[in-house]
Design a protein around this motif. Structure first.
Motif, PDB file in Angstrom:
ATOM      1  N   MET A   1     -56.664 -15.058  30.245  1.00 32.97           N
ATOM      2  CA  MET A   1     -55.568 -16.095  30.522  1.00 32.97           C
ATOM      3  C   MET A   1     -54.195 -15.534  31.191  1.00 32.97           C
ATOM      4  SD  MET A   1     -53.473 -18.054  27.101  1.00 32.97           S
ATOM      5  CE  MET A   1     -54.912 -18.509  26.442  1.00 32.97           C
ATOM      6  N   ASN A   2     -53.853 -16.181  32.025  1.00 34.55           N
ATOM      7  CA  ASN A   2     -52.648 -15.659  32.968  1.00 34.55           C
ATOM      8  C   ASN A   2     -51.141 -15.928  32.254  1.00 34.55           C
ATOM      9  OD1 ASN A   2     -51.846 -18.214  33.894  1.00 34.55           O
ATOM     10  ND2 ASN A   2     -53.213 -17.993  35.799  1.00 34.55           N
ATOM     11  N   ILE A   3     -50.260 -15.518  32.770  1.00 34.84           N
ATOM     12  CA  ILE A   3     -48.808 -15.612  32.303  1.00 34.84           C
ATOM     13  C   ILE A   3     -48.459 -17.079  32.213  1.00 34.84           C
ATOM     14  CG2 ILE A   3     -47.588 -15.386  34.426  1.00 34.84           C
ATOM     15  CD1 ILE A   3     -45.340 -13.976  32.784  1.00 34.84           C
ATOM     16  N   GLY A   4     -48.979 -17.918  33.279  1.00 35.31           N
ATOM     17  CA  GLY A   4     -48.586 -19.343  33.139  1.00 35.31           C
ATOM     18  C   GLY A   4     -49.552 -20.136  32.216  1.00 35.31           C
ATOM     19  N   ASP A   5     -50.483 -19.809  31.889  1.00 34.09           N
ATOM     20  CA  ASP A   5     -51.408 -20.341  30.910  1.00 34.09           C
ATOM     21  C   ASP A   5     -51.122 -19.893  29.579  1.00 34.09           C
ATOM     22  OD1 ASP A   5     -53.263 -21.305  32.686  1.00 34.09           O
ATOM     23  OD2 ASP A   5     -54.603 -19.332  32.491  1.00 34.09           O
ATOM     24  N   ARG A   6     -50.523 -18.698  29.261  1.00 31.93           N
ATOM     25  CA  ARG A   6     -49.868 -18.247  27.992  1.00 31.93           C
ATOM     26  C   ARG A   6     -48.575 -19.190  27.618  1.00 31.93           C
ATOM     27  NH1 ARG A   6     -52.069 -13.703  29.820  1.00 31.93           N
ATOM     28  NH2 ARG A   6     -50.026 -12.855  30.810  1.00 31.93           N
TER      29      ARG A   6
ATOM     30  N   GLY B   1     -39.894 -15.967  27.523  1.00 35.42           N
ATOM     31  CA  GLY B   1     -40.258 -15.384  26.098  1.00 35.42           C
ATOM     32  C   GLY B   1     -39.301 -15.740  24.896  1.00 35.42           C
ATOM     33  N   LYS B   2     -38.033 -15.547  25.097  1.00 33.22           N
ATOM     34  CA  LYS B   2     -36.734 -15.846  24.297  1.00 33.22           C
ATOM     35  C   LYS B   2     -36.956 -17.612  24.076  1.00 33.22           C
ATOM     36  CE  LYS B   2     -32.097 -15.006  23.166  1.00 33.22           C
ATOM     37  NZ  LYS B   2     -31.087 -14.385  23.374  1.00 33.22           N
TER      38      LYS B   2
ATOM     39  N   VAL C   1     -46.373 -12.437  26.177  1.00 34.14           N
ATOM     40  CA  VAL C   1     -46.088 -13.389  27.519  1.00 34.14           C
ATOM     41  C   VAL C   1     -46.732 -12.640  28.693  1.00 34.14           C
ATOM     42  CG1 VAL C   1     -44.197 -14.260  28.759  1.00 34.14           C
ATOM     43  CG2 VAL C   1     -43.832 -14.063  26.601  1.00 34.14           C
ATOM     44  N   MET C   2     -46.371 -11.466  28.711  1.00 30.27           N
ATOM     45  CA  MET C   2     -47.157 -10.474  30.074  1.00 30.27           C
ATOM     46  C   MET C   2     -48.423  -9.842  29.415  1.00 30.27           C
ATOM     47  SD  MET C   2     -43.846  -9.265  31.740  1.00 30.27           S
ATOM     48  CE  MET C   2     -44.509  -7.353  31.933  1.00 30.27           C
ATOM     49  N   ASP C   3     -49.264 -10.222  30.371  1.00 29.21           N
ATOM     50  CA  ASP C   3     -50.430  -9.041  30.438  1.00 29.21           C
ATOM     51  C   ASP C   3     -50.197  -7.929  31.206  1.00 29.21           C
ATOM     52  OD1 ASP C   3     -52.901  -8.012  31.247  1.00 29.21           O
ATOM     53  OD2 ASP C   3     -53.949  -9.883  31.235  1.00 29.21           O
ATOM     54  N   PRO C   4     -50.417  -6.699  30.501  1.00 29.72           N
ATOM     55  CA  PRO C   4     -50.090  -5.513  31.218  1.00 29.72           C
ATOM     56  C   PRO C   4     -50.797  -5.520  32.871  1.00 29.72           C
ATOM     57  CG  PRO C   4     -50.765  -4.984  29.396  1.00 29.72           C
ATOM     58  CD  PRO C   4     -51.183  -6.585  29.277  1.00 29.72           C
ATOM     59  N   ASN C   5     -51.809  -6.160  32.995  1.00 29.34           N
ATOM     60  CA  ASN C   5     -52.354  -6.140  34.355  1.00 29.34           C
ATOM     61  C   ASN C   5     -51.472  -7.106  35.305  1.00 29.34           C
ATOM     62  OD1 ASN C   5     -54.532  -4.494  33.431  1.00 29.34           O
ATOM     63  ND2 ASN C   5     -55.634  -6.553  32.647  1.00 29.34           N
TER      64      ASN C   5
ATOM     65  N   GLN D   1     -38.913  -3.242  19.562  1.00 31.71           N
ATOM     66  CA  GLN D   1     -40.353  -2.769  19.127  1.00 31.71           C
ATOM     67  C   GLN D   1     -41.149  -3.452  20.146  1.00 31.71           C
ATOM     68  OE1 GLN D   1     -41.123  -0.111  17.665  1.00 31.71           O
ATOM     69  NE2 GLN D   1     -38.934   0.032  17.313  1.00 31.71           N
ATOM     70  N   ASP D   2     -41.124  -4.786  20.668  1.00 32.56           N
ATOM     71  CA  ASP D   2     -42.173  -5.317  21.379  1.00 32.56           C
ATOM     72  C   ASP D   2     -41.823  -4.840  22.648  1.00 32.56           C
ATOM     73  OD1 ASP D   2     -42.884  -7.338  19.598  1.00 32.56           O
ATOM     74  OD2 ASP D   2     -41.456  -8.946  19.995  1.00 32.56           O
ATOM     75  N   VAL D   3     -40.576  -4.438  23.448  1.00 28.52           N
ATOM     76  CA  VAL D   3     -40.506  -3.962  24.467  1.00 28.52           C
ATOM     77  C   VAL D   3     -41.058  -2.515  24.703  1.00 28.52           C
ATOM     78  CG1 VAL D   3     -38.881  -3.119  26.385  1.00 28.52           C
ATOM     79  CG2 VAL D   3     -38.678  -5.332  25.422  1.00 28.52           C
ATOM     80  N   ILE D   4     -40.648  -1.645  23.668  1.00 20.62           N
ATOM     81  CA  ILE D   4     -41.303  -0.534  23.566  1.00 20.62           C
ATOM     82  C   ILE D   4     -42.808  -0.413  23.579  1.00 20.62           C
ATOM     83  CG2 ILE D   4     -41.289   1.644  22.233  1.00 20.62           C
ATOM     84  CD1 ILE D   4     -38.383   0.959  21.507  1.00 20.62           C
TER      85      ILE D   4
END
Length: 116
Positions: free
Chosen positions: A1-6, A51-52, A61-65, A96-99
Motif C-alpha cells: 500500500m503506497n502513501i496515497g492508498d494509506r 498525518g495531523k 502515513v509513510m512507508d520507509p521505502n 516517539q512516532d518520529v523517532i
C-alpha cells in the motif's frame, strides 16, 4: 500500500471528504486527489500535515521505502527546521512516532549498506 492508498483509506475510515482533509492540511483538493491516486508524492512537510489532519502517526502515513521519494525534493533538510525547532513542544506520542520512524529508516539503510 503506497502513501496515497494509506491516506485515502484513513480519510474514508474517518468519513471525511477530500475537501475536509485538504482544508485541515492546508493543501489543495486537487493536490490531495493526486496524492491519493499516486500521481504526486507529498513533501515531508505536507506528509506531516496530512498525518495531523487524519490523526495518523507519521510512521503509519509513510512507508520507509517511500521516504526517499519525499526527501529527494530537497537535497538539504531545511524543510525540517520549522518542525525540529519546536520539537520540545510536540506531544510525547508525536515525538516517539518520529523517532521510531527515523530509527527504523536508519536501521534499514544500514542493512542495505551491509548486503553483499
Amino acid at each position: 500500500m503506497n502513501i496515497g492508498d494509506r491516506i485515502r483509506h484513513r480519510r474514508i475510515e474517518l468519513n471525511m471528504t477530500q475537501r475536509q482533509v485538504a482544508n485541515l492540511a492546508g493543501i489543495s483538493v486537487s493536490f490531495l486527489s493526486d496524492i491519493e491516486r499516486g500521481r504526486s508524492n507529498p513533501s515531508l512537510e505536507n506528509t506531516l500535515k496530512l498525518g495531523k489532519a487524519l490523526n495518523l502517526p507519521i510512521g503509519e502515513v509513510m512507508d520507509p521505502n517511500e521516504a526517499d521519494k519525499i526527501f529527494e525534493k530537497k537535497s538539504t533538510y531545511e524543510i525540517l527546521d520549522p518542525y525540529l525547532n519546536d520539537f520540545n513542544l510536540w506531544p510525547d506520542e508525536d515525538k516517539q512516532d518520529v523517532i521510531k520512524f527515523l530509527e527504523y529508516k536508519r536501521s534499514s539503510l544500514n542493512k542495505s549498506k551491509n548486503k553483499p
